[in-house]
Write an enzyme that holds these catalytic residues in place. Sequence first.
Site, PDB file in Angstrom:
ATOM      1  N   SER A  30      14.961   6.263   2.428  1.00 41.27           N
ATOM      2  CA  SER A  30      13.362   6.139   2.997  1.00 41.27           C
ATOM      3  C   SER A  30      12.444   5.933   1.734  1.00 41.27           C
ATOM      4  CB  SER A  30      13.169   7.006   3.998  1.00 41.27           C
ATOM      5  OG  SER A  30      13.278   8.402   3.499  1.00 41.27           O
ATOM      6  N   ASP A  81      15.597   6.068  -7.837  1.00 37.98           N
ATOM      7  CA  ASP A  81      16.129   6.458  -6.376  1.00 37.98           C
ATOM      8  C   ASP A  81      15.739   7.707  -5.978  1.00 37.98           C
ATOM      9  OD1 ASP A  81      17.622   6.137  -4.185  1.00 37.98           O
ATOM     10  OD2 ASP A  81      19.894   6.172  -5.176  1.00 37.98           O
ATOM     11  N   GLY A  82      16.008   8.116  -4.495  1.00 32.01           N
ATOM     12  CA  GLY A  82      15.685   9.417  -4.125  1.00 32.01           C
ATOM     13  C   GLY A  82      16.845  10.264  -4.150  1.00 32.01           C
ATOM     14  N   ASP A  84      18.679  13.900  -2.020  1.00 36.96           N
ATOM     15  CA  ASP A  84      18.430  14.770  -0.885  1.00 36.96           C
ATOM     16  C   ASP A  84      18.144  16.023  -1.276  1.00 36.96           C
ATOM     17  OD1 ASP A  84      19.311  12.845   1.354  1.00 36.96           O
ATOM     18  OD2 ASP A  84      21.254  12.642   0.060  1.00 36.96           O
ATOM     19  N   LYS A  94      23.163  13.665  -3.691  1.00 35.56           N
ATOM     20  CA  LYS A  94      22.805  12.378  -2.897  1.00 35.56           C
ATOM     21  C   LYS A  94      24.020  11.998  -1.922  1.00 35.56           C
ATOM     22  CE  LYS A  94      21.108   9.299  -5.893  1.00 35.56           C
ATOM     23  NZ  LYS A  94      20.160   8.726  -4.830  1.00 35.56           N
ATOM     24  N   GLY A  95      23.611  10.727  -1.278  1.00 40.37           N
ATOM     25  CA  GLY A  95      24.339  10.374  -0.257  1.00 40.37           C
ATOM     26  C   GLY A  95      24.471  10.496   1.241  1.00 40.37           C
ATOM     27  N   GLY A  96      23.104  10.953   1.436  1.00 40.98           N
ATOM     28  CA  GLY A  96      22.874  11.011   2.783  1.00 40.98           C
ATOM     29  C   GLY A  96      22.727   9.793   3.580  1.00 40.98           C
ATOM     30  N   GLY A  97      22.387   8.666   2.688  1.00 40.43           N
ATOM     31  CA  GLY A  97      22.360   7.222   3.096  1.00 40.43           C
ATOM     32  C   GLY A  97      23.587   6.638   3.154  1.00 40.43           C
ATOM     33  N   GLU A 103      25.233   4.044  -5.855  1.00 43.62           N
ATOM     34  CA  GLU A 103      24.284   4.795  -6.523  1.00 43.62           C
ATOM     35  C   GLU A 103      24.715   5.193  -8.163  1.00 43.62           C
ATOM     36  OE1 GLU A 103      21.634   5.907  -2.552  1.00 43.62           O
ATOM     37  OE2 GLU A 103      22.885   7.333  -3.576  1.00 43.62           O
TER      38      GLU A 103
END
EC number: 5.3.1.6
Length: 218
Positions: A30, A81-82, A84, A94-97, A103
């Site tokens: 997001s 990049d975002g 978590d 990272k990796g919720g998506g 990435e």
Amino acid sequence: MTQDELKKAVGWAALDYVKPGTIVGVGTGSTAAHFIDALGSIKHQIEGAVSSSDASTAKLKSYGIPVFDCNDVDVLDIYVDGADEINGQMQMIKGGGAALTREKIIAAIARKFICIADESKQVGVLGKFPLPVEVIPMARSYVARELIKLGGLPEYRQNVLTDNGNVILDVHNLSILDAIALENQINGIAGVVTVGLFANRGADVALIGTANGVKVIG
């Protein structure tokens, strides 16, 4: 400001790091989606992007931004990049998506990793957010047993396949005090594609959205 407004603020703030004529590494999620919106406003100033997911690729193309295959790019100036979670050492979960492997590949070829996140993602110790692990499907049960030995409680992410055709185990109950060691340990388990710990290659700059504006770290 709402959480989404904070995400939008850091997404647009990341434009300050985009150099004209370059290919930009773009993440997933997001917050990264807001960066893609921002990138669309300067699409004629950049050569294009390398994308970490099919979803981000579709959004980039909707703006008319050329998307390059990672294999055709030697080095990226920046990757945005975002996260978590992000700690004070600029290490991330990272990796919720479910795009963690791509990435991590893009982060590896980028000179500068810029993490964009709202202030709720800042933590003292990583691990409250479940740690994603991308796993070859036939190894799911074995990897889960090995993760239990490390003190984790793995949960199979139902009805999710990564863009690479693999499954995700989300590992709960971890307090990650040595993120580099745990990243190396989990990546050494047979059947693991990669773990969503970005510790060996953390962020170089963090743009954190707060009620008082965007805070720059690094």
